[in-house]
Design an enzyme around this catalytic site. Structure first.
Site, PDB file in Angstrom:
ATOM      1  N   GLY A 156       0.821  -1.214   0.000  1.00 33.35           N
ATOM      2  CA  GLY A 156       0.000   0.000   0.000  1.00 33.35           C
ATOM      3  C   GLY A 156       0.849   1.255   0.000  1.00 33.35           C
ATOM      4  O   GLY A 156       2.031   1.212  -0.330  1.00 33.35           O
ATOM      5  N   ALA A 157       0.226   2.398   0.391  1.00 34.15           N
ATOM      6  CA  ALA A 157       0.868   3.707   0.264  1.00 34.15           C
ATOM      7  C   ALA A 157       1.371   3.853  -1.177  1.00 34.15           C
ATOM      8  O   ALA A 157       2.536   4.182  -1.422  1.00 34.15           O
ATOM      9  CB  ALA A 157       1.993   3.882   1.278  1.00 34.15           C
ATOM     10  N   HIS A 210       2.336   4.740  -4.930  1.00 32.01           N
ATOM     11  CA  HIS A 210       2.868   5.912  -5.617  1.00 32.01           C
ATOM     12  C   HIS A 210       3.044   5.578  -7.096  1.00 32.01           C
ATOM     13  O   HIS A 210       2.628   4.497  -7.553  1.00 32.01           O
ATOM     14  CB  HIS A 210       4.185   6.368  -4.975  1.00 32.01           C
ATOM     15  CG  HIS A 210       5.188   5.263  -4.793  1.00 32.01           C
ATOM     16  ND1 HIS A 210       5.742   4.580  -5.848  1.00 32.01           N
ATOM     17  CD2 HIS A 210       5.714   4.703  -3.673  1.00 32.01           C
ATOM     18  CE1 HIS A 210       6.588   3.674  -5.395  1.00 32.01           C
ATOM     19  NE2 HIS A 210       6.582   3.717  -4.080  1.00 32.01           N
ATOM     20  N   HIS A 218       4.374   2.112  -8.079  1.00 39.95           N
ATOM     21  CA  HIS A 218       3.377   1.031  -8.054  1.00 39.95           C
ATOM     22  C   HIS A 218       2.450   1.140  -9.269  1.00 39.95           C
ATOM     23  O   HIS A 218       2.052   0.124  -9.856  1.00 39.95           O
ATOM     24  CB  HIS A 218       2.524   1.107  -6.787  1.00 39.95           C
ATOM     25  CG  HIS A 218       3.280   0.943  -5.505  1.00 39.95           C
ATOM     26  ND1 HIS A 218       3.463   1.970  -4.608  1.00 39.95           N
ATOM     27  CD2 HIS A 218       3.917  -0.129  -4.973  1.00 39.95           C
ATOM     28  CE1 HIS A 218       4.159   1.535  -3.575  1.00 39.95           C
ATOM     29  NE2 HIS A 218       4.454   0.268  -3.770  1.00 39.95           N
ATOM     30  N   GLU A 241      11.886  -3.728  -9.838  1.00 37.51           N
ATOM     31  CA  GLU A 241      13.346  -3.881  -9.759  1.00 37.51           C
ATOM     32  C   GLU A 241      13.924  -3.063  -8.604  1.00 37.51           C
ATOM     33  O   GLU A 241      15.065  -3.279  -8.206  1.00 37.51           O
ATOM     34  CB  GLU A 241      13.991  -3.445 -11.083  1.00 37.51           C
ATOM     35  CG  GLU A 241      13.701  -4.392 -12.241  1.00 37.51           C
ATOM     36  CD  GLU A 241      14.412  -3.988 -13.515  1.00 37.51           C
ATOM     37  OE1 GLU A 241      15.044  -2.905 -13.539  1.00 37.51           O
ATOM     38  OE2 GLU A 241      14.329  -4.748 -14.493  1.00 37.51           O
ATOM     39  N   GLN A 277      14.943  -8.821  -3.588  1.00 35.25           N
ATOM     40  CA  GLN A 277      13.616  -9.447  -3.409  1.00 35.25           C
ATOM     41  C   GLN A 277      13.139 -10.087  -4.716  1.00 35.25           C
ATOM     42  O   GLN A 277      12.605 -11.200  -4.722  1.00 35.25           O
ATOM     43  CB  GLN A 277      12.616  -8.377  -2.953  1.00 35.25           C
ATOM     44  CG  GLN A 277      11.170  -8.845  -2.940  1.00 35.25           C
ATOM     45  CD  GLN A 277      10.240  -7.780  -2.396  1.00 35.25           C
ATOM     46  OE1 GLN A 277      10.120  -7.608  -1.201  1.00 35.25           O
ATOM     47  NE2 GLN A 277       9.572  -7.042  -3.278  1.00 35.25           N
ATOM     48  N   SER A 294       7.599   4.326  -0.594  1.00 32.78           N
ATOM     49  CA  SER A 294       6.569   4.718   0.376  1.00 32.78           C
ATOM     50  C   SER A 294       7.204   5.348   1.612  1.00 32.78           C
ATOM     51  O   SER A 294       6.547   6.057   2.368  1.00 32.78           O
ATOM     52  CB  SER A 294       5.753   3.494   0.797  1.00 32.78           C
ATOM     53  OG  SER A 294       5.207   2.873  -0.341  1.00 32.78           O
TER      54      SER A 294
HETATM   55  P1  AMP Z   1       6.094  -2.195  -1.523  1.00 27.40           P
HETATM   56  O1  AMP Z   1       4.687  -1.703  -1.438  1.00 27.40           O
HETATM   57  O2  AMP Z   1       7.105  -1.180  -1.168  1.00 27.40           O
HETATM   58  O3  AMP Z   1       6.289  -3.524  -0.863  1.00 27.40           O
HETATM   59  O4  AMP Z   1       6.334  -2.450  -3.068  1.00 27.40           O
HETATM   60  C1  AMP Z   1       5.464  -3.230  -3.826  1.00 27.40           C
HETATM   61  C2  AMP Z   1       6.091  -3.467  -5.159  1.00 27.40           C
HETATM   62  O5  AMP Z   1       6.319  -2.220  -5.793  1.00 27.40           O
HETATM   63  C3  AMP Z   1       7.439  -4.179  -5.061  1.00 27.40           C
HETATM   64  O6  AMP Z   1       7.531  -5.141  -6.099  1.00 27.40           O
HETATM   65  C4  AMP Z   1       8.416  -3.049  -5.247  1.00 27.40           C
HETATM   66  O7  AMP Z   1       9.654  -3.469  -5.803  1.00 27.40           O
HETATM   67  C5  AMP Z   1       7.663  -2.160  -6.212  1.00 27.40           C
HETATM   68  N1  AMP Z   1       8.157  -0.770  -6.156  1.00 27.40           N
HETATM   69  C6  AMP Z   1       8.332  -0.010  -5.054  1.00 27.40           C
HETATM   70  N2  AMP Z   1       8.861   1.183  -5.394  1.00 27.40           N
HETATM   71  C7  AMP Z   1       9.014   1.168  -6.736  1.00 27.40           C
HETATM   72  C8  AMP Z   1       9.541   2.101  -7.705  1.00 27.40           C
HETATM   73  N3  AMP Z   1      10.013   3.294  -7.343  1.00 27.40           N
HETATM   74  N4  AMP Z   1       9.549   1.735  -9.001  1.00 27.40           N
HETATM   75  C9  AMP Z   1       9.084   0.516  -9.393  1.00 27.40           C
HETATM   76  N5  AMP Z   1       8.593  -0.393  -8.539  1.00 27.40           N
HETATM   77  C10 AMP Z   1       8.564  -0.083  -7.231  1.00 27.40           C
END
Ligand code: AMP
Length: 294
Positions: free
Chosen positions: A24-25, A27, A30, A156, A161, A194
């Site tokens: 969530g959160a 941007h 995502h 990426e 991960q 986030s």
């Molecule tokens: P998170 O909500 O931070 O767990 O991220 C969810 C997914 O969004 C994960 O696969 C992250 O790698 C991806 N993600 C987070 N930030 C970015 C970004 N700036 N650009 C592309 N993908 C992102």
């Protein structure tokens, strides 16, 4: 677009979707993942001969088992209403926002799969966030079980991960295609995250040194020199470096014959940030390239 809180509520999307797992959160980073998922669901998979129309399911679950610090978990931004709006605009069919008991009916400790080498050997996130990848593998496997996707899309931005999820999916023989999407950045180069909302104005300035260091390293063809250069840039900016290193992009071991990646983790004030870029040569035009870095 529907918000669904239970596995049953996923209805026909279960077993016929492209999944975008998030905490969530949401941007613009995502949003890029969701747009990629929508393209896959609506045209690419059909062109490859898959049957029927697939849905785009965005999961929003702040997974308690992957946080190392209680405070980080508790203060993690929770913005479901605006997340649902962003997901809908980007092309999602459903937001899957389960409760902790829906995700872990057998308790928080159950269902952790054997960890792949990328989760235990590189001494990157695995060294600095003990237990983190156990939580990541646990939640991703559970999300896969809940949604039964054909494809799952990851960023990426979290490079280690992405490799861990790829390896785990292969080892478990889940037959799910894992698609990686390049990092989306602010115009000044900062990788969207986030956690960026927690940066003070001064710390945000310091945080720019991370993409600057990756870019500088991309111009050097010797891995040792690239590592020294990244560290110098980060030290000068006042980033507390956890690692700044060049690795094989797939195994995350020392650079070999395969494509390499430069990876950085560091603390800027109270915020821990990670970033990475292809190495060498980051700086050629293309996605993931910061617009302007002075
Ligand atoms: P998170 O909500 O931070 O767990 O991220 C969810 C997914 O969004 C994960 O696969 C992250 O790698 C991806 N993600 C987070 N930030 C970015 C970004 N700036 N650009 C592309 N993908 C992102």
């Amino acid at each position: 677009m529907r918000i669904v809180e239970t596995i049953d509520g996923l209805g026909a999307w279960r077993g016929s979707c492209v999944l975008v797992p998030t905490m969530g959160a949401l941007h613009a980073g995502h949003a890029d993942l969701i747009r990629r998922a929508a393209t896959l669901a609506r045209s690419e998979l059909a062109a490859r001969g898959a049957d029927g129309r697939r849905g785009v399911v965005v999961s929003v679950f702040v997974n308690p088992t992957q946080f190392n610090e209680k405070n980080d978990f508790e203060r993690y931004p929770r913005t479901l209403e605006s997340d649902a709006a962003l997901a809908a605009r980007a092309g999602a069919d459903a937001v899957f926002a389960p409760s902790v008991p829906e995700m872990y009916p057998r308790g928080l400790g159950a269902g952790v799969p054997a960890l792949p080498a990328a989760a235990t050997e590189p001494k990157l996130e695995d060294a600095h966030r003990p237990g983190h990848f156990a939580g990541v593998c646990q939640v991703v496997r559970r999300l896969f079980e809940a949604t039964l996707p054909a494809v799952a899309v990851f960023g990426e931005k979290d490079w280690q991960q992405l490799q861990v999820v790829r390896q785990m999916t292969a080892v478990l023989g889940l037959g799910i295609e894992i698609v990686g999407v390049p990092t989306v950045r602010e115009p000044d180069g900062l990788a969207m995250s986030s956690r960026n909302v927690f940066l003070s104005a001064a710390d945000r300035g310091r945080a720019l040194s991370i993409s600057r260091a990756l870019r500088a390293a991309g111009g050097l063809s010797d891995a040792g020199a690239a590592e020294r250069d990244m560290r110098a840039v980060l030290d000068e900016a006042g980033v507390v470096v956890e690692y700044a290193t060049v690795r094989d992009g797939e195994t995350l071991r020392a650079p070999g014959a395969g494509a390499c990646r430069a990876l950085i983790a560091g603390r800027v004030g109270a915020v821990r940030l990670i970033d990475n870029a292809p190495w060498p040569g980051w700086g050629a035009s293309g996605r993931g390239e910061p617009g302007s870095i002075s």
